[in-house]
Design an enzyme around this catalytic site. Structure first.
Site, PDB file in Angstrom:
ATOM      1  N   ARG A 204       0.829  -1.213   0.000  1.00  0.00           N
ATOM      2  CA  ARG A 204       0.000   0.000   0.000  1.00  0.00           C
ATOM      3  C   ARG A 204       0.865   1.266   0.000  1.00  0.00           C
ATOM      4  O   ARG A 204       0.531   2.251  -0.653  1.00  0.00           O
ATOM      5  CB  ARG A 204      -0.961  -0.013   1.202  1.00  0.00           C
ATOM      6  CG  ARG A 204      -2.014   1.071   1.117  1.00  0.00           C
ATOM      7  CD  ARG A 204      -3.223   0.801   2.006  1.00  0.00           C
ATOM      8  NE  ARG A 204      -4.354   1.605   1.557  1.00  0.00           N
ATOM      9  CZ  ARG A 204      -4.887   2.623   2.246  1.00  0.00           C
ATOM     10  NH1 ARG A 204      -4.406   2.924   3.433  1.00  0.00           N
ATOM     11  NH2 ARG A 204      -5.878   3.309   1.745  1.00  0.00           N
TER      12      ARG A 204
ATOM     13  N   HIS B  16       0.547   4.100  -2.814  1.00  0.00           N
ATOM     14  CA  HIS B  16       0.182   5.496  -2.509  1.00  0.00           C
ATOM     15  C   HIS B  16       1.302   6.475  -2.852  1.00  0.00           C
ATOM     16  O   HIS B  16       1.039   7.645  -3.119  1.00  0.00           O
ATOM     17  CB  HIS B  16      -0.255   5.630  -1.051  1.00  0.00           C
ATOM     18  CG  HIS B  16      -1.667   5.199  -0.835  1.00  0.00           C
ATOM     19  ND1 HIS B  16      -2.448   5.651   0.209  1.00  0.00           N
ATOM     20  CD2 HIS B  16      -2.453   4.351  -1.543  1.00  0.00           C
ATOM     21  CE1 HIS B  16      -3.653   5.095   0.135  1.00  0.00           C
ATOM     22  NE2 HIS B  16      -3.674   4.290  -0.917  1.00  0.00           N
TER      23      HIS B  16
ATOM     24  N   TRP C 190     -10.424  -8.729   2.701  1.00  0.00           N
ATOM     25  CA  TRP C 190     -11.211  -9.068   1.509  1.00  0.00           C
ATOM     26  C   TRP C 190     -11.238 -10.573   1.257  1.00  0.00           C
ATOM     27  O   TRP C 190     -12.117 -11.069   0.575  1.00  0.00           O
ATOM     28  CB  TRP C 190     -10.606  -8.384   0.284  1.00  0.00           C
ATOM     29  CG  TRP C 190     -10.767  -6.903   0.221  1.00  0.00           C
ATOM     30  CD1 TRP C 190     -11.794  -6.222  -0.385  1.00  0.00           C
ATOM     31  CD2 TRP C 190      -9.882  -5.897   0.739  1.00  0.00           C
ATOM     32  NE1 TRP C 190     -11.588  -4.859  -0.256  1.00  0.00           N
ATOM     33  CE2 TRP C 190     -10.428  -4.637   0.416  1.00  0.00           C
ATOM     34  CE3 TRP C 190      -8.674  -5.928   1.458  1.00  0.00           C
ATOM     35  CZ2 TRP C 190      -9.821  -3.423   0.771  1.00  0.00           C
ATOM     36  CZ3 TRP C 190      -8.075  -4.733   1.823  1.00  0.00           C
ATOM     37  CH2 TRP C 190      -8.642  -3.503   1.482  1.00  0.00           C
TER      38      TRP C 190
HETATM   39 FE1  CCH Z   1      -6.411  -0.334  -1.634  1.00  0.00          FE
HETATM   40  N1  CCH Z   1      -7.362   0.183   0.108  1.00  0.00           N
HETATM   41  N2  CCH Z   1      -7.662   0.883  -2.678  1.00  0.00           N
HETATM   42  N3  CCH Z   1      -5.358  -0.687  -3.321  1.00  0.00           N
HETATM   43  N4  CCH Z   1      -5.092  -1.405  -0.536  1.00  0.00           N
HETATM   44  C1  CCH Z   1      -7.053  -0.267   1.362  1.00  0.00           C
HETATM   45  C2  CCH Z   1      -6.094  -1.198   1.701  1.00  0.00           C
HETATM   46  C3  CCH Z   1      -5.211  -1.747   0.781  1.00  0.00           C
HETATM   47  C4  CCH Z   1      -8.717   1.578  -2.173  1.00  0.00           C
HETATM   48  C5  CCH Z   1      -9.030   1.739  -0.827  1.00  0.00           C
HETATM   49  C6  CCH Z   1      -8.400   1.064   0.213  1.00  0.00           C
HETATM   50  C7  CCH Z   1      -5.625  -0.193  -4.561  1.00  0.00           C
HETATM   51  C8  CCH Z   1      -6.769   0.505  -4.933  1.00  0.00           C
HETATM   52  C9  CCH Z   1      -7.693   1.005  -4.042  1.00  0.00           C
HETATM   53  C10 CCH Z   1      -4.038  -2.135  -1.063  1.00  0.00           C
HETATM   54  C11 CCH Z   1      -3.548  -2.055  -2.360  1.00  0.00           C
HETATM   55  C12 CCH Z   1      -4.158  -1.349  -3.388  1.00  0.00           C
HETATM   56  C13 CCH Z   1      -7.925   0.350   2.307  1.00  0.00           C
HETATM   57  C14 CCH Z   1      -7.905   0.126   3.809  1.00  0.00           C
HETATM   58  C15 CCH Z   1      -8.769   1.174   1.599  1.00  0.00           C
HETATM   59  C16 CCH Z   1      -9.875   2.037   2.156  1.00  0.00           C
HETATM   60  C17 CCH Z   1      -6.811   0.953   4.500  1.00  0.00           C
HETATM   61  C18 CCH Z   1      -6.741   0.683   5.993  1.00  0.00           C
HETATM   62  O1  CCH Z   1      -7.775   0.893   6.662  1.00  0.00           O
HETATM   63  O2  CCH Z   1      -5.674   0.283   6.477  1.00  0.00           O
HETATM   64  C19 CCH Z   1      -9.481   2.149  -3.256  1.00  0.00           C
HETATM   65  C20 CCH Z   1     -10.740   3.004  -3.114  1.00  0.00           C
HETATM   66  C21 CCH Z   1      -8.864   1.792  -4.409  1.00  0.00           C
HETATM   67  C22 CCH Z   1      -9.352   2.150  -5.758  1.00  0.00           C
HETATM   68  O3  CCH Z   1      -8.999   1.583  -6.753  1.00  0.00           O
HETATM   69  C23 CCH Z   1      -4.530  -0.512  -5.445  1.00  0.00           C
HETATM   70  C24 CCH Z   1      -4.451  -0.082  -6.912  1.00  0.00           C
HETATM   71  C25 CCH Z   1      -3.614  -1.224  -4.712  1.00  0.00           C
HETATM   72  C26 CCH Z   1      -2.280  -1.786  -5.114  1.00  0.00           C
HETATM   73  C27 CCH Z   1      -1.963  -2.121  -6.341  1.00  0.00           C
HETATM   74  C28 CCH Z   1      -3.499  -3.000  -0.039  1.00  0.00           C
HETATM   75  C29 CCH Z   1      -2.371  -4.017  -0.207  1.00  0.00           C
HETATM   76  C30 CCH Z   1      -4.242  -2.752   1.126  1.00  0.00           C
HETATM   77  C31 CCH Z   1      -4.081  -3.427   2.489  1.00  0.00           C
HETATM   78  C32 CCH Z   1      -3.213  -2.591   3.411  1.00  0.00           C
HETATM   79  C33 CCH Z   1      -3.046  -3.196   4.787  1.00  0.00           C
HETATM   80  O4  CCH Z   1      -2.564  -2.463   5.662  1.00  0.00           O
HETATM   81  O5  CCH Z   1      -3.365  -4.364   5.013  1.00  0.00           O
END
Ligand code: CCH
Length: 287
Positions: free
Chosen positions: A44, A48, A187
């Site tokens: 993440r 970002h 998820w």
């Molecule tokens: Fe995402 N993401 N993401 N995401 N994401 C969150 C967590 C992860 C969106 C929203 C969220 C991508 C695209 C999107 C990861 C990778 C990717 C969370 C929870 C939200 C909200 C954060 C928390 O509470 O910690 C949205 C909207 C989009 C739209 O497209 C893309 C692209 C990627 C990478 C290629 C990953 C991995 C996580 C998990 C992080 C963790 O701490 O476990």
């Protein structure tokens, strides 16, 4: 090799592989975090750092590592990513020659590979920038919104519909944290292993609104232990997106191939590599 006070020679593949190995070993050592791995939060961080890119102005992207500074570190979308930056600080101390910008992306590459995902080719050469290069808030996607918003955000970076869906498969990894985004839960049932399960579950499970005080999100009817964001659900509500969800749900090899290509593109947005910079593929530690 790289000397303490300066370079004896510029860093090579072996030097970056040594950084990769250090990150992979730290992932194994720190298995008490979350679902057993810092891998998801490192992915993440890399996303970002990259996803602020604006193709029209050439601003943002992974070249700069400007999330080290407020205001960018304080943007709502970046809540919780301090855990990932802090995890990498000892690695930066051990290998001071690597830029933060290359380190964060290398950590994303390493995490995807170590969580049994596809190989992600890497090119080095990102330079750190100062606070003046911080991007404005609002460039990263808002989970409460749907297809129009996703297209606005990802078309701005230069992605198409297929690439938007391929990127979303990253949500096979990790979880939402109520003290970060406000949302809650993972998820998939295997949040530290990359698979195409995100797409399979999205299609196969019955999803209902979760009844709680938090933001609008979905839970699976059967176990109520999995989640989907409104932005995830948009991928099956939109016909053009849904076509790709079906393709990736049916074929993990196709997902891995397309995911590797699109993540490589994401991680390189706006990076001015020197001509003839080699693409390296690092050897996994956890194979
Ligand atoms: Fe995402 N993401 N993401 N995401 N994401 C969150 C967590 C992860 C969106 C929203 C969220 C991508 C695209 C999107 C990861 C990778 C990717 C969370 C929870 C939200 C909200 C954060 C928390 O509470 O910690 C949205 C909207 C989009 C739209 O497209 C893309 C692209 C990627 C990478 C290629 C990953 C991995 C996580 C998990 C992080 C963790 O701490 O476990």
């Amino acid at each position: 090799a790289v000397g303490g006070g300066g370079w004896s020679s510029p860093p090579k593949f072996e030097d970056y592989q040594a950084v990769y190995n250090e990150i992979a070993n730290r992932l194994e050592e720190n298995d008490e975090y979350d679902d057993g791995s810092y891998g998801p939060v490192l992915v993440r961080l890399a996303w970002h750092a990259s996803g602020t890119y604006d193709a029209a102005t050439g601003t943002g992207g992974s070249n700069g590592a400007t999330m080290r500074f407020a205001p960018e570190s304080a943007h709502g979308a970046n809540a919780g990513l301090k855990a990932a930056r802090d995890f990498l600080e000892p690695v930066k101390q051990k290998f001071p020659w690597i830029t933060y910008s290359d380190l964060w992306i290398l950590a994303g590459v390493c995490s995807i590979q170590e969580m049994l995902g596809p190989k992600i080719p890497f090119r080095a050469g990102r330079q750190d920038k100062d606070v003046a290069a911080c991007t404005p808030d609002g460039r990263l996607p808002d989970a409460a919104q749907a297809q129009d918003h996703l297209r606005n955000i990802f078309y701005r970076m230069g992605f198409n519909d297929q690439e938007i869906v391929a990127l979303a498969g990253a949500h096979a990894l990790g979880r939402c944290h109520s003290n970060r985004s406000g949302y809650s839960g993972p998820w998939t049932f295997s949040p530290t292993v990359l698979t195409n399960d995100f797409y399979k579950l999205l299609l196969d499970e019955k999803w209902q609104y979760k009844k709680w005080d938090g933001p609008k999100q979905y839970e699976d009817k059967k176990t109520k232990s999995l989640m989907m964001l409104p932005a995830d659900m948009a991928l099956v509500e939109d016909k053009k997106f849904k076509k790709w969800v079906k393709e990736y749900a049916a074929d993990n090899d196709l997902f891995f191939k397309d995911f590797s290509a699109v993540v490589t593109k994401l991680f390189e947005l706006g990076v001015p590599f020197k001509e003839n910079t080699e693409k390296w593929v690092f050897k996994p530690v956890n194979a």
